[in-house]
Design a protein around this motif. Sequence first.
Motif, PDB file in Angstrom:
ATOM      1  N   GLY A  36       0.805  -1.218   0.000  1.00 41.64           N
ATOM      2  CA  GLY A  36       0.000   0.000   0.000  1.00 41.64           C
ATOM      3  C   GLY A  36       0.835   1.263   0.000  1.00 41.64           C
ATOM      4  N   THR A  37       1.961   1.244   0.735  1.00 37.97           N
ATOM      5  CA  THR A  37       2.810   2.435   0.783  1.00 37.97           C
ATOM      6  C   THR A  37       3.634   2.621  -0.488  1.00 37.97           C
ATOM      7  OG1 THR A  37       4.509   1.131   1.920  1.00 37.97           O
ATOM      8  CG2 THR A  37       3.001   2.406   3.284  1.00 37.97           C
ATOM      9  N   SER A  38       3.934   1.531  -1.192  1.00 35.44           N
ATOM     10  CA  SER A  38       4.842   1.605  -2.340  1.00 35.44           C
ATOM     11  C   SER A  38       4.128   1.781  -3.672  1.00 35.44           C
ATOM     12  CB  SER A  38       5.705   0.333  -2.406  1.00 35.44           C
ATOM     13  OG  SER A  38       6.451   0.171  -1.223  1.00 35.44           O
ATOM     14  N   ILE A  39       2.900   1.282  -3.762  1.00 29.71           N
ATOM     15  CA  ILE A  39       2.259   1.234  -5.071  1.00 29.71           C
ATOM     16  C   ILE A  39       1.557   2.551  -5.392  1.00 29.71           C
ATOM     17  CG2 ILE A  39      -0.029   0.387  -4.412  1.00 29.71           C
ATOM     18  CD1 ILE A  39       0.300  -1.641  -6.756  1.00 29.71           C
ATOM     19  N   SER A  40       1.464   2.828  -6.678  1.00 30.85           N
ATOM     20  CA  SER A  40       0.722   3.974  -7.196  1.00 30.85           C
ATOM     21  C   SER A  40       0.287   3.624  -8.612  1.00 30.85           C
ATOM     22  CB  SER A  40       1.595   5.241  -7.196  1.00 30.85           C
ATOM     23  OG  SER A  40       2.698   5.079  -8.071  1.00 30.85           O
ATOM     24  N   TYR A  41      -0.485   4.507  -9.199  1.00 32.52           N
ATOM     25  CA  TYR A  41      -0.931   4.239 -10.572  1.00 32.52           C
ATOM     26  C   TYR A  41       0.263   4.139 -11.520  1.00 32.52           C
ATOM     27  CZ  TYR A  41      -3.276   4.807 -15.060  1.00 32.52           C
ATOM     28  OH  TYR A  41      -3.709   4.631 -16.344  1.00 32.52           O
ATOM     29  N   ILE A  47      -5.181   5.602  -5.021  1.00 31.87           N
ATOM     30  CA  ILE A  47      -6.023   6.764  -4.725  1.00 31.87           C
ATOM     31  C   ILE A  47      -5.289   7.630  -3.700  1.00 31.87           C
ATOM     32  CG2 ILE A  47      -8.260   7.559  -3.856  1.00 31.87           C
ATOM     33  CD1 ILE A  47      -9.444   4.889  -4.722  1.00 31.87           C
ATOM     34  N   PRO A  48      -4.722   8.749  -4.107  1.00 28.28           N
ATOM     35  CA  PRO A  48      -3.870   9.546  -3.210  1.00 28.28           C
ATOM     36  C   PRO A  48      -4.541   9.931  -1.890  1.00 28.28           C
ATOM     37  CG  PRO A  48      -3.661  10.317  -5.472  1.00 28.28           C
ATOM     38  CD  PRO A  48      -4.783   9.305  -5.457  1.00 28.28           C
TER      39      PRO A  48
END
Length: 465
Positions: free
Chosen positions: A80-85, A315-316
């Motif tokens: 969760g902390t590492s992933i992004s779109y 989702i930021p």
Amino acid sequence: MDDYSSSSSSSSSSLMGKVDEGDGALLTAVLPLLKLLCLALIGLILVHPRTQLVPKSTFRLLSKLIFATFLPCLIFTHLGTSISYTNILQWWFIPVNVLLSTGIGFVLGYIVALICRPPPELFRFTIIMTAFGNTGNLPLAIISSVCHSVKNPFGPRCYGSGVAYVSFSQWVSAILAYTIVYHMMEPPLEFYEVIHIEENGDEEQHVDDDEIEIEIENPEPEVRGNNDLSQPLLVEAEWLGMEDREAEQFKTPFIARLFNGTSELPLPDSPRSLRCLAEPKVVKKIRTVAEKTPIKHILQPPTIASLLAIVVGVIPKLKSICFGSDAPLSVITDSLDIMAGAMVPSAMLILGGMLAEGPNESKLGTRTMVGIIVARLLVLPLIGIGVMTLADRWDLLIAEDELYRFVLLLQFTVPSAILLGTIAGLRGYAVSEASALLFWQHIFAIFSISLYIFIYMKLVLSFEN
């Protein structure tokens, strides 16, 4: 003379530097496995029949706790902390690599089965055990051990990024396990016999698929539930929600019965009528297979944690609420992170407990067992190096990310998934063979993984230079 001595001393120092560098790389490769081996050794001592410091039932409960709590917490907090779109677009090759390693493993398994000629009823089993690797717990443990040192070769973000890379492939492994593996582990129909056909009074007997009861000629030890201490420890609670009430349906060769029954269908008079009648029948059979596939069980705690972490990470606003020192829910995520810290040592204790039981008797044969071990632990990693070389040449990988390459290579290197033993127990197919093979694979993996970690570090760090 001074020039000669100075040049001699400089060459000696450079040689010593190379030797020290080589020794350091070797230690960096071997030490992580030694740390994990120490943890597994503790588990072996605790559950060994001669000591019995901890009851076997406690280890079974611990395996449930790992699967339902520790592993999901680890996946959620780090993915969760590492992933992004943006990361999803960059990490696309991670799940593809799982499919590639599995597909290549299928081919190797088929070759092993042809060459080593296992008993006919274990032909599919040979392919399965060669194809499906442990892409979850063991890679997480290796990454955790490699990144444990401050002087690790991948930098300060090693642990968080490494766990995120491994966790991102969890959903692919779950889909493969609960669909393809589940059906491939179906007991072979030809080694069963029909023992009962229901009759309707004095009326003419009618044979239907649902009325046939099937029994194994040489039955494997039954899995009578999670509290049955006679079953191997590797048949752990990684299939939550499937209890004794459903156990019998797992142990029948459903697909073989369903599709072999097509020969009993009435033959139509014309090709056109055959096409019209056959299509609905085939569609019905495919739909029946889909209904019998435990798709709902794909959403197990680790898979749910992976999907939830991806949703929160992309989702930021949600990410800022859950993660960070000033996040409103930081107390919860910090608590989950504390529980996640218990995952690796607990998993290694369970592995040690499994090894303490020793290998079970197996009908697989020494030649086939050696063939699977060599193909899975020696040949497949070499092919993985070739795949990574091509992928890097075609610019499919993240540039200048050595840890990313290391995790991808690691997916080709691990032994067969322990979950295969769980599925074997649930399906009543090759339980003893799975236990014996997993035992010897993990023993040999101590040496093979150490060797390949050394090779991988040399390779991935060479890209940096």
